[in-house]
Design a protein around this motif. Structure first.
Motif, PDB file in Angstrom:
ATOM      1  N   VAL A   1     -11.378 -20.604  16.039  1.00  0.00           N
ATOM      2  CA  VAL A   1     -12.129 -19.633  15.234  1.00  0.00           C
ATOM      3  C   VAL A   1     -12.848 -20.341  14.090  1.00  0.00           C
ATOM      4  N   VAL A   2     -12.147 -21.256  13.430  1.00  0.00           N
ATOM      5  CA  VAL A   2     -12.756 -22.020  12.328  1.00  0.00           C
ATOM      6  C   VAL A   2     -13.909 -22.863  12.851  1.00  0.00           C
ATOM      7  N   GLY A   3     -13.711 -23.496  14.009  1.00  0.00           N
ATOM      8  CA  GLY A   3     -14.776 -24.301  14.597  1.00  0.00           C
ATOM      9  C   GLY A   3     -16.008 -23.478  14.907  1.00  0.00           C
ATOM     10  N   ALA A   4     -15.800 -22.254  15.370  1.00  0.00           N
ATOM     11  CA  ALA A   4     -16.925 -21.374  15.673  1.00  0.00           C
ATOM     12  C   ALA A   4     -17.638 -20.932  14.397  1.00  0.00           C
ATOM     13  N   SER A   5     -16.871 -20.603  13.362  1.00  0.00           N
ATOM     14  CA  SER A   5     -17.463 -20.112  12.110  1.00  0.00           C
ATOM     15  C   SER A   5     -18.197 -21.211  11.349  1.00  0.00           C
ATOM     16  N   THR A   6     -17.797 -22.464  11.546  1.00  0.00           N
ATOM     17  CA  THR A   6     -18.442 -23.593  10.855  1.00  0.00           C
ATOM     18  C   THR A   6     -19.340 -24.403  11.777  1.00  0.00           C
ATOM     19  N   ASN A   7     -19.425 -23.977  13.049  1.00  0.00           N
ATOM     20  CA  ASN A   7     -20.208 -24.695  14.062  1.00  0.00           C
ATOM     21  C   ASN A   7     -19.772 -26.156  14.160  1.00  0.00           C
ATOM     22  N   ASP A   8     -18.476 -26.367  14.113  1.00  0.00           N
ATOM     23  CA  ASP A   8     -17.909 -27.716  14.132  1.00  0.00           C
ATOM     24  C   ASP A   8     -17.006 -27.880  15.351  1.00  0.00           C
ATOM     25  N   PRO A   9     -17.530 -28.484  16.448  1.00  0.00           N
ATOM     26  CA  PRO A   9     -16.706 -28.658  17.649  1.00  0.00           C
ATOM     27  C   PRO A   9     -15.534 -29.606  17.429  1.00  0.00           C
TER      28      PRO A   9
ATOM     29  N   GLY B   1     -15.716 -27.425  23.678  1.00  0.00           N
ATOM     30  CA  GLY B   1     -16.117 -26.598  22.547  1.00  0.00           C
ATOM     31  C   GLY B   1     -17.544 -26.874  22.114  1.00  0.00           C
ATOM     32  N   ALA B   2     -17.941 -28.141  22.137  1.00  0.00           N
ATOM     33  CA  ALA B   2     -19.305 -28.512  21.750  1.00  0.00           C
ATOM     34  C   ALA B   2     -20.330 -27.909  22.710  1.00  0.00           C
ATOM     35  N   LYS B   3     -20.021 -27.946  24.015  1.00  0.00           N
ATOM     36  CA  LYS B   3     -20.931 -27.369  24.998  1.00  0.00           C
ATOM     37  C   LYS B   3     -21.082 -25.867  24.794  1.00  0.00           C
TER      38      LYS B   3
ATOM     39  N   THR C   1     -24.647 -23.483  23.398  1.00  0.00           N
ATOM     40  CA  THR C   1     -25.292 -22.514  24.280  1.00  0.00           C
ATOM     41  C   THR C   1     -25.513 -21.196  23.538  1.00  0.00           C
ATOM     42  N   PRO C   2     -26.532 -20.428  23.931  1.00  0.00           N
ATOM     43  CA  PRO C   2     -26.765 -19.123  23.294  1.00  0.00           C
ATOM     44  C   PRO C   2     -25.547 -18.211  23.438  1.00  0.00           C
ATOM     45  N   GLY C   3     -25.085 -17.700  22.350  1.00  0.00           N
ATOM     46  CA  GLY C   3     -23.931 -16.818  22.374  1.00  0.00           C
ATOM     47  C   GLY C   3     -22.619 -17.550  22.532  1.00  0.00           C
ATOM     48  N   GLY C   4     -22.679 -18.880  22.581  1.00  0.00           N
ATOM     49  CA  GLY C   4     -21.461 -19.655  22.783  1.00  0.00           C
ATOM     50  C   GLY C   4     -20.454 -19.509  21.667  1.00  0.00           C
TER      51      GLY C   4
END
Length: 270
Positions: free
Chosen positions: A216-224, A142-144, A148-151
């Motif tokens: 989804v939460v990790g993506a919205s908060t940028n938290d891997p 998830g962190a990787k 990345t752009p658009g990750g």
């Protein structure tokens, strides 16, 4: 695929050895689900001792048990056989009519095959004395992606797919669509199989849906750290009201699915 290659693949798929090992794969899956369910209950009651409530935690339990190395090697073999059988079935099974139904059948079997082959590899790692953390690997993945752009969109997409699969599992359990995969016996035995299947599929669906929500939460908060897979999803229930009771119910449901998988090993239409 040439006719001779197709015939060879069909012969392998229908061989008693491959089918026997594939059925044993369901037994290994059942044992894995029971162990994860027990770890989930231990997590809810505060007695897990830091074990991961996922396949890594279950394999670690097997590795520490008497005869664990033998069980791990057997699990690796049986999961491999089941994964390969599903791959062969995806393209050779002609029982599905219509292009859409056949496409869905192929995709479903390929996805299942990948899951079982990953389980086979994980069992192999533990069998040779190694160790792996599914939660850590998922979080690193998830962190990787997030770096990345658009990750972030990919992480959201993965979360939505997991939510969809989890929802389908709940639907499959409630509507008893899993009965299409097995020969349901009559009488009390059949009733037991149905109850175990319903409870098991619903519990698995809820857990997988929770994994999707965290992605989804990790993506919205940028938290891997949120994208830790099944272990993180189950632990997340401890932070919500009545989450302990939900986690215990999920654990019981996974144990129920594990017992259902034992029945499936004998009743599956292979």
């Amino acid at each position: 695929m040439s006719p001779s290659a197709k015939q060879a693949a069909r012969t392998a798929k229908n061989s008693r050895v491959v089918r026997g090992l594939a059925r044993a794969g369901f037994v290994a899956s059942g044992l894995l689900h029971i162990l994860i369910g027990l770890i989930a209950i231990a997590l809810a009651t505060g007695t897990s001792g830091g074990k991961e409530a996922d396949q890594s935690g279950a394999f670690a339990e097997l590795a520490a048990a008497p005869g664990g190395q033998f069980l791990l090697w057997a699990a690796a073999l049986c999961f491999t056989a089941l994964g390969l059988w599903l791959l062969l079935s995806a393209f050779l099974d002609r029982s599905w009519e219509g292009a859409r139904s056949r496409a869905a059948h192929i995709v479903e079997n390929i996805v299942k095959a990948i899951v079982y082959l990953v389980l086979a590899y994980t069992a192999y790692v533990f069998a040779i004395g190694g160790a792996a953390s599914s939660a850590q690997s998922t979080s690193q993945f998830g962190a990787k992606l997030l770096s990345t752009p658009g990750g972030v969109f990919l992480v959201v997409a993965i979360g939505l797919v997991l939510l969809g699969v989890g929802g389908f599992m709940v639907f499959k359990g409630i509507t008893r669509r899993f009965e299409r995969d097995i020969r349901v016996p009559s009488g009390v035995r059949g009733t037991a199989v149905r109850v175990l299947g319903v409870v098991g599929y619903v519990a698995r669906g809820v857990a997988l849906g929770a994994v999707g929500v965290l992605f989804v939460v990790g993506a919205s908060t940028n938290d891997p750290g949120k994208t830790t897979g099944l272990d993180g999803a189950l632990k997340a229930f401890l932070s919500v009201p009545f989450g302990v009771f939900v986690l215990i119910a999920i654990g019981i449901g996974w144990i129920a699915y594990g017992i259902y998988a034992f029945f499936r090993a004998r009743l599956a239409q292979l």
